[in-house]
Design a protein around this motif. Sequence first.
Motif, PDB file in Angstrom:
ATOM      1  N   ASN A  53      18.038 -26.276 -10.695  1.00 26.68           N
ATOM      2  CA  ASN A  53      18.111 -26.624 -12.198  1.00 26.68           C
ATOM      3  C   ASN A  53      17.275 -27.868 -12.338  1.00 26.68           C
ATOM      4  OD1 ASN A  53      20.148 -24.873 -12.921  1.00 26.68           O
ATOM      5  ND2 ASN A  53      21.733 -25.951 -12.177  1.00 26.68           N
ATOM      6  N   ASN A  54      17.072 -28.790 -11.322  1.00 26.60           N
ATOM      7  CA  ASN A  54      16.192 -29.868 -11.443  1.00 26.60           C
ATOM      8  C   ASN A  54      14.876 -29.323 -11.630  1.00 26.60           C
ATOM      9  OD1 ASN A  54      18.266 -31.709 -11.446  1.00 26.60           O
ATOM     10  ND2 ASN A  54      18.325 -31.775  -9.239  1.00 26.60           N
ATOM     11  N   ASP A  55      14.371 -28.601 -10.806  1.00 28.93           N
ATOM     12  CA  ASP A  55      13.096 -27.956 -11.041  1.00 28.93           C
ATOM     13  C   ASP A  55      12.803 -27.376 -12.394  1.00 28.93           C
ATOM     14  OD1 ASP A  55      12.693 -28.442  -8.009  1.00 28.93           O
ATOM     15  OD2 ASP A  55      12.862 -26.246  -7.582  1.00 28.93           O
ATOM     16  N   GLU A  56      13.855 -26.776 -12.925  1.00 28.86           N
ATOM     17  CA  GLU A  56      13.561 -26.118 -14.315  1.00 28.86           C
ATOM     18  C   GLU A  56      13.538 -27.248 -15.399  1.00 28.86           C
ATOM     19  OE1 GLU A  56      16.146 -23.350 -17.020  1.00 28.86           O
ATOM     20  OE2 GLU A  56      15.777 -22.646 -14.991  1.00 28.86           O
ATOM     21  N   LYS A  57      14.392 -28.366 -15.097  1.00 30.81           N
ATOM     22  CA  LYS A  57      14.381 -29.371 -16.210  1.00 30.81           C
ATOM     23  C   LYS A  57      13.004 -30.080 -16.134  1.00 30.81           C
ATOM     24  CE  LYS A  57      19.420 -29.745 -16.196  1.00 30.81           C
ATOM     25  NZ  LYS A  57      20.451 -30.469 -15.898  1.00 30.81           N
ATOM     26  N   SER A  58      12.673 -30.402 -14.853  1.00 32.10           N
ATOM     27  CA  SER A  58      11.227 -31.424 -14.547  1.00 32.10           C
ATOM     28  C   SER A  58      10.082 -30.599 -14.887  1.00 32.10           C
ATOM     29  CB  SER A  58      11.391 -32.001 -13.328  1.00 32.10           C
ATOM     30  OG  SER A  58      11.245 -30.964 -12.449  1.00 32.10           O
ATOM     31  N   LYS A  59      10.032 -29.357 -15.465  1.00 30.03           N
ATOM     32  CA  LYS A  59       8.836 -28.633 -15.414  1.00 30.03           C
ATOM     33  C   LYS A  59       8.010 -28.376 -13.980  1.00 30.03           C
ATOM     34  CE  LYS A  59       9.696 -28.365 -19.875  1.00 30.03           C
ATOM     35  NZ  LYS A  59      10.585 -26.978 -20.433  1.00 30.03           N
ATOM     36  N   TRP A  60       8.940 -28.172 -13.030  1.00 34.66           N
ATOM     37  CA  TRP A  60       8.123 -28.362 -11.763  1.00 34.66           C
ATOM     38  C   TRP A  60       7.563 -27.058 -11.686  1.00 34.66           C
ATOM     39  CZ3 TRP A  60       6.293 -30.454  -7.259  1.00 34.66           C
ATOM     40  CH2 TRP A  60       6.469 -29.327  -6.294  1.00 34.66           C
ATOM     41  N   THR A  61       8.056 -25.931 -11.777  1.00 37.63           N
ATOM     42  CA  THR A  61       7.159 -24.668 -11.844  1.00 37.63           C
ATOM     43  C   THR A  61       5.688 -24.671 -12.393  1.00 37.63           C
ATOM     44  OG1 THR A  61       9.106 -23.440 -12.019  1.00 37.63           O
ATOM     45  CG2 THR A  61       7.277 -22.110 -12.221  1.00 37.63           C
ATOM     46  N   VAL A  62       5.542 -25.335 -13.536  1.00 35.43           N
ATOM     47  CA  VAL A  62       4.407 -25.317 -14.263  1.00 35.43           C
ATOM     48  C   VAL A  62       3.388 -26.282 -13.501  1.00 35.43           C
ATOM     49  CG1 VAL A  62       2.917 -26.085 -16.195  1.00 35.43           C
ATOM     50  CG2 VAL A  62       5.189 -24.637 -16.339  1.00 35.43           C
ATOM     51  N   TYR A  63       3.966 -27.491 -13.025  1.00 33.81           N
ATOM     52  CA  TYR A  63       3.065 -28.731 -12.321  1.00 33.81           C
ATOM     53  C   TYR A  63       2.666 -27.984 -10.901  1.00 33.81           C
ATOM     54  CZ  TYR A  63       2.639 -32.585  -9.251  1.00 33.81           C
ATOM     55  OH  TYR A  63       2.132 -33.598  -8.521  1.00 33.81           O
ATOM     56  N   SER A  64       3.645 -27.267 -10.180  1.00 33.13           N
ATOM     57  CA  SER A  64       3.391 -27.007  -8.875  1.00 33.13           C
ATOM     58  C   SER A  64       2.142 -26.121  -8.798  1.00 33.13           C
ATOM     59  CB  SER A  64       4.664 -26.103  -8.492  1.00 33.13           C
ATOM     60  OG  SER A  64       4.773 -24.834  -9.070  1.00 33.13           O
ATOM     61  N   GLN A  65       1.840 -25.393  -9.896  1.00 34.02           N
ATOM     62  CA  GLN A  65       0.489 -24.448  -9.933  1.00 34.02           C
ATOM     63  C   GLN A  65      -0.619 -25.169  -9.580  1.00 34.02           C
ATOM     64  OE1 GLN A  65       1.149 -20.995  -9.792  1.00 34.02           O
ATOM     65  NE2 GLN A  65       3.078 -22.083  -9.757  1.00 34.02           N
ATOM     66  N   SER A  66      -0.570 -26.779  -9.702  1.00 25.64           N
ATOM     67  CA  SER A  66      -2.031 -27.488  -9.611  1.00 25.64           C
ATOM     68  C   SER A  66      -1.921 -27.828  -7.775  1.00 25.64           C
ATOM     69  CB  SER A  66      -1.658 -28.569 -10.536  1.00 25.64           C
ATOM     70  OG  SER A  66      -0.863 -29.387 -10.268  1.00 25.64           O
ATOM     71  N   LEU A  67      -0.707 -27.677  -7.405  1.00 23.91           N
ATOM     72  CA  LEU A  67      -0.892 -27.971  -5.833  1.00 23.91           C
ATOM     73  C   LEU A  67      -1.398 -26.778  -4.869  1.00 23.91           C
ATOM     74  CD1 LEU A  67       2.819 -29.506  -5.958  1.00 23.91           C
ATOM     75  CD2 LEU A  67       0.450 -30.545  -6.342  1.00 23.91           C
ATOM     76  N   PRO A  68      -1.995 -27.329  -3.846  1.00 21.69           N
ATOM     77  CA  PRO A  68      -2.578 -26.330  -2.984  1.00 21.69           C
ATOM     78  C   PRO A  68      -1.734 -25.710  -1.912  1.00 21.69           C
ATOM     79  CG  PRO A  68      -2.833 -28.403  -2.100  1.00 21.69           C
ATOM     80  CD  PRO A  68      -2.154 -28.447  -3.469  1.00 21.69           C
ATOM     81  N   PHE A  69      -0.743 -24.788  -2.890  1.00 25.02           N
ATOM     82  CA  PHE A  69       0.311 -24.034  -2.302  1.00 25.02           C
ATOM     83  C   PHE A  69       0.279 -22.560  -2.685  1.00 25.02           C
ATOM     84  CE2 PHE A  69       2.219 -28.135  -1.578  1.00 25.02           C
ATOM     85  CZ  PHE A  69       2.128 -28.394  -0.301  1.00 25.02           C
ATOM     86  N   GLU A  70       0.357 -21.453  -1.740  1.00 25.05           N
ATOM     87  CA  GLU A  70       0.588 -20.217  -2.506  1.00 25.05           C
ATOM     88  C   GLU A  70       2.033 -20.273  -2.930  1.00 25.05           C
ATOM     89  OE1 GLU A  70      -0.395 -16.965   0.309  1.00 25.05           O
ATOM     90  OE2 GLU A  70      -1.363 -18.318   1.597  1.00 25.05           O
ATOM     91  N   ARG A  71       2.213 -19.225  -4.038  1.00 22.62           N
ATOM     92  CA  ARG A  71       3.402 -18.982  -4.554  1.00 22.62           C
ATOM     93  C   ARG A  71       4.652 -18.645  -3.621  1.00 22.62           C
ATOM     94  NH1 ARG A  71       3.215 -16.168 -10.328  1.00 22.62           N
ATOM     95  NH2 ARG A  71       1.801 -17.639 -11.479  1.00 22.62           N
ATOM     96  N   LYS A  72       4.206 -18.047  -2.635  1.00 19.81           N
ATOM     97  CA  LYS A  72       5.439 -17.497  -1.791  1.00 19.81           C
ATOM     98  C   LYS A  72       5.839 -18.785  -0.902  1.00 19.81           C
ATOM     99  CE  LYS A  72       2.285 -16.043   1.862  1.00 19.81           C
ATOM    100  NZ  LYS A  72       1.774 -14.971   2.824  1.00 19.81           N
ATOM    101  N   GLU A  73       5.153 -19.847  -0.876  1.00 16.12           N
ATOM    102  CA  GLU A  73       5.611 -20.933  -0.163  1.00 16.12           C
ATOM    103  C   GLU A  73       6.604 -21.942  -0.707  1.00 16.12           C
ATOM    104  OE1 GLU A  73       2.094 -23.145   2.387  1.00 16.12           O
ATOM    105  OE2 GLU A  73       1.280 -22.173   0.846  1.00 16.12           O
ATOM    106  N   TYR A  74       6.591 -21.602  -2.120  1.00 15.13           N
ATOM    107  CA  TYR A  74       7.687 -22.375  -2.842  1.00 15.13           C
ATOM    108  C   TYR A  74       8.916 -21.783  -2.532  1.00 15.13           C
ATOM    109  CZ  TYR A  74       3.761 -24.608  -5.310  1.00 15.13           C
ATOM    110  OH  TYR A  74       2.660 -25.260  -5.604  1.00 15.13           O
ATOM    111  N   VAL A  75       8.880 -20.546  -2.504  1.00 13.52           N
ATOM    112  CA  VAL A  75      10.020 -19.540  -2.535  1.00 13.52           C
ATOM    113  C   VAL A  75      10.515 -19.930  -0.718  1.00 13.52           C
ATOM    114  CG1 VAL A  75      11.149 -17.333  -2.363  1.00 13.52           C
ATOM    115  CG2 VAL A  75       9.534 -17.933  -3.963  1.00 13.52           C
ATOM    116  N   TYR A  76       9.693 -19.898   0.144  1.00 17.72           N
ATOM    117  CA  TYR A  76       9.889 -19.989   1.483  1.00 17.72           C
ATOM    118  C   TYR A  76      10.635 -21.568   1.635  1.00 17.72           C
ATOM    119  CZ  TYR A  76       6.772 -16.349   3.268  1.00 17.72           C
ATOM    120  OH  TYR A  76       6.110 -15.361   3.433  1.00 17.72           O
ATOM    121  N   ALA A  77      10.246 -22.537   0.992  1.00 25.87           N
ATOM    122  CA  ALA A  77      10.839 -23.607   0.907  1.00 25.87           C
ATOM    123  C   ALA A  77      12.333 -23.899   0.722  1.00 25.87           C
ATOM    124  CB  ALA A  77      10.005 -24.841   0.304  1.00 25.87           C
ATOM    125  N   LYS A  78      12.491 -23.181  -0.604  1.00 28.47           N
ATOM    126  CA  LYS A  78      13.936 -23.071  -1.092  1.00 28.47           C
ATOM    127  C   LYS A  78      14.775 -22.419  -0.061  1.00 28.47           C
ATOM    128  CE  LYS A  78      14.215 -24.171  -4.813  1.00 28.47           C
ATOM    129  NZ  LYS A  78      14.554 -25.418  -5.585  1.00 28.47           N
TER     130      LYS A  78
END
Length: 207
Positions: A53-78
């Motif tokens: 919920n906090n990720d969604e409210k803070s627009k983390w999904t959009v911001y995270s695309q500027s970071l040097p990580f593959e998309r699957k890594e965000y899912v792995y972390a969760k």
Amino acid sequence: MKALLLKEFLLLRMYKVWFIILIAIFGLLGIFVPYASLFIPLFLSTAICGNTNNDEKSKWTVYSQSLPFERKEYVYAKYISAFIMALAGVVIIVVTALISFLFENPLFDIKLLFFLCAVSVGISLVPLSVYLPFSYTFNSQVSGIVLAIVYFGAMMFLPIVFLTCIMGELLGVVHTISTSLIAMAVIIAVFLLSWFISVKIYEKRDL
């Protein structure tokens, strides 16, 4: 990956007061009333949902695309953080059981310990196995409704849980322990399947 995991656990710090209070209360109750300790993994599981919920409210999904990580890594972390929290729940229940043994609580035995560990893993991982794919597909509100349905369905199956306990008493310690281990293996398999599905959804999601 370490940075993404660190981010997940830094978000959990906002619940640290509740962690201390609830673990203290239900851990103490669990020494004398074994099933009370199951509220601890339940809270740990919902805390991971709060991170989403906090990720969604803070627009983390959009911001995270500027970071040097593959998309699957965000899912792995969760999912890795969710698994770590599930292990933490099991460890707390085991510690509670050991203390209960020291107090010679007649309600606690090895069969019940394995059963509680299996239920703890189920409480921790099954709701998240449903919640996370829906949160990646839609949003936290839709997945929250789905999560509520899952918990309600679990409440409806409580009579089956008690029947399992009775069957375990009738069939003996070996059957009960093996059933608990098989249940944990199945739950983890469902969790891994959910992990795979979430990765595929997030990789194809239009952000």
